[in-house]
Design an enzyme around this catalytic site. Structure first.
Site, short mmCIF file in Angstrom:
data_model
loop_
_atom_site.label_atom_id
_atom_site.label_comp_id
_atom_site.label_asym_id
_atom_site.label_seq_id
_atom_site.Cartn_x
_atom_site.Cartn_y
_atom_site.Cartn_z
CB SER A 128 -5.99 -32.04 -30.99
OG SER A 128 -6.68 -31.05 -30.53
CG ASP B 241 -11.69 -33.42 -35.63
OD1 ASP B 241 -10.64 -33.83 -36.62
OD2 ASP B 241 -11.41 -32.79 -34.77
CG HIS C 91 -8.17 -31.10 -35.46
ND1 HIS C 91 -8.89 -31.61 -34.53
CD2 HIS C 91 -7.06 -30.45 -34.90
CE1 HIS C 91 -8.53 -31.44 -33.31
NE2 HIS C 91 -7.28 -30.80 -33.55
#
Length: 371
Positions: A317, A219, A159
């Site tokens: 992230s 992911d 992502h």
């Protein structure tokens, strides 16, 4: 003797001279490099391949000078623009097989002190990276993390590539960072090496990545750097769970460590590298925590955290969830068990863990893509 900056200016003046009318492109316009590759018109200081020719070669050949001259695509103010190759999105594997570093070469750092939620030692977690994006209009920003796993490869979350604005270009990786506000990072009289900024030459996003109900699945993505990195005390790869034992390890009721510069309770991001020790949570319990928003937790995901005020957060992230392990030869090393994926908008909510991509489930994909 001229400094690097002085030599850079002299070489530029000799090669480019006065920019002609044919150099008519603007910043971030599409272009074609002299050797026929698709590129983007960028500030010359932002194109590592051109900078290397100008600064790092003892003597440029006539062919080098011609290549640099023909790379010129415009000017912004007094700054020269050059056509720099675009990051390539690959759908299969990378061009050449690589050999992953063994424990001892990977997963090693000088400082093993772990204190949850506090700033790390200067040389702690030398595999942490920050991902920089080019956002148009000469704007750049760091918005994700990553983890160095090889001298030319970084793991991050899918992502961080597919979930950002379409106008952003994932641009380069910063290695060896500690304090984001200083050029040379120091604690008392102990100073780190300068950070390394390295262009990303290609990337592969997991082919089954998708987003549903605010959750990211599969992911994970791999970034290939434009040059081979020399390892130091401040830049070093983490180990991966390669062995069958590491992949099958029961992590229930264990603790792991997450680190990065992500959002804190008082700021949109931390100035200094932080680390935090978090409990690993069974997937069933994790799924219960997200059931009210109909979010499914599956076997390829891993959950950790759920304590008040202690969590990874948005700016983390793509960063690592890690454990300290011992291989068959009693070598102690850090290895990667997860990649930061997602959580609640309000980070650090009691009873709601953060969700990570479970590395043991993706080792086949990583190895098939790289090795």
């Amino acid at each position: 003797m001229l400094s690097h900056t002085g030599r850079f200016v002299v070489v530029l003046a000799c090669i480019f001279g006065v920019i002609g009318s044919s150099a008519a492109l603007n910043l971030q316009d599409e272009c074609q490099t002299p050797d026929g590759k698709a590129g983007t018109c960028v500030l010359i200081r932002s194109c590592l391949s051109i900078r290397k020719l100008l600064l790092m070669k003892e003597k440029m050949t006539p062919a080098d000078r011609e290549f640099v001259k023909n790379s010129n695509c415009g000017q912004q103010g007094r700054s020269v623009l050059v056509c720099c190759p675009l990051v390539r999105k690959l759908t299969g594997r990378f061009d050449a097989p690589v050999e992953l570093p063994p424990p001892g070469e990977c997963g090693k750092m000088q400082s093993d002190r772990i204190v949850g939620g506090e700033a790390t030692a200067l040389d702690a977690y030398p595999w942490l990276t920050r991902l920089q994006y080019y956002k148009g209009n000469n704007r750049y920003g760091f918005h994700c993390g990553g983890v160095l796993i090889h001298s030319q490869y970084v793991l991050t979350a899918a992502h961080c590539i597919e979930g950002v604005p379409s106008s952003w270009i994932i641009y380069q990786v910063r290695l060896g960072e500690y304090d984001t506000t200083t050029d040379i990072d120091c604690i008392d009289d102990d100073c780190a090496d300068p950070v390394r900024d390295v262009l990303i030459s290609a990337y592969v996003v997991h082919p089954d990545y998708y987003k549903q109900n605010g959750a990211d699945y599969n992911d994970i993505a791999l970034l290939q750097l434009s040059e081979v990195i020399e390892f130091t005390d401040f830049i070093r790869p983490i180990c991966l769970p390669i062995t069958p034992e590491a992949r099958a390890a029961n992590l229930t009721s264990r603790y792991a460590t997450v680190a990065g510069w992500g959002q804190t309770e008082n700021s949109s991001s931390s100035k200094k590298k932080l680390h935090l020790r978090v409990p690993l949570v069974e997937n069933e319990k994790c799924a219960d925590a997200f059931s009210s928003i109909r979010l499914e937790i599956i076997s390829t995901q891993l959950c950790a955290g759920g304590e008040v005020g202690k969590d990874s957060c948005r700016g983390d992230s793509g960063g690592p969830l890690m454990r300290y392990g011992i291989d068959g030869s009693s070598t102690k090393y850090w290895y990667l068990i997860g990649v930061v994926s997602f959580g609640l908008e309000q980070c650090g909510t009691e009873g709601v863990p953060g969700v990570y991509t479970r590395m043991s489930e993706y080792m086949d994909w990583v190895l098939e893509t790289m090795v």
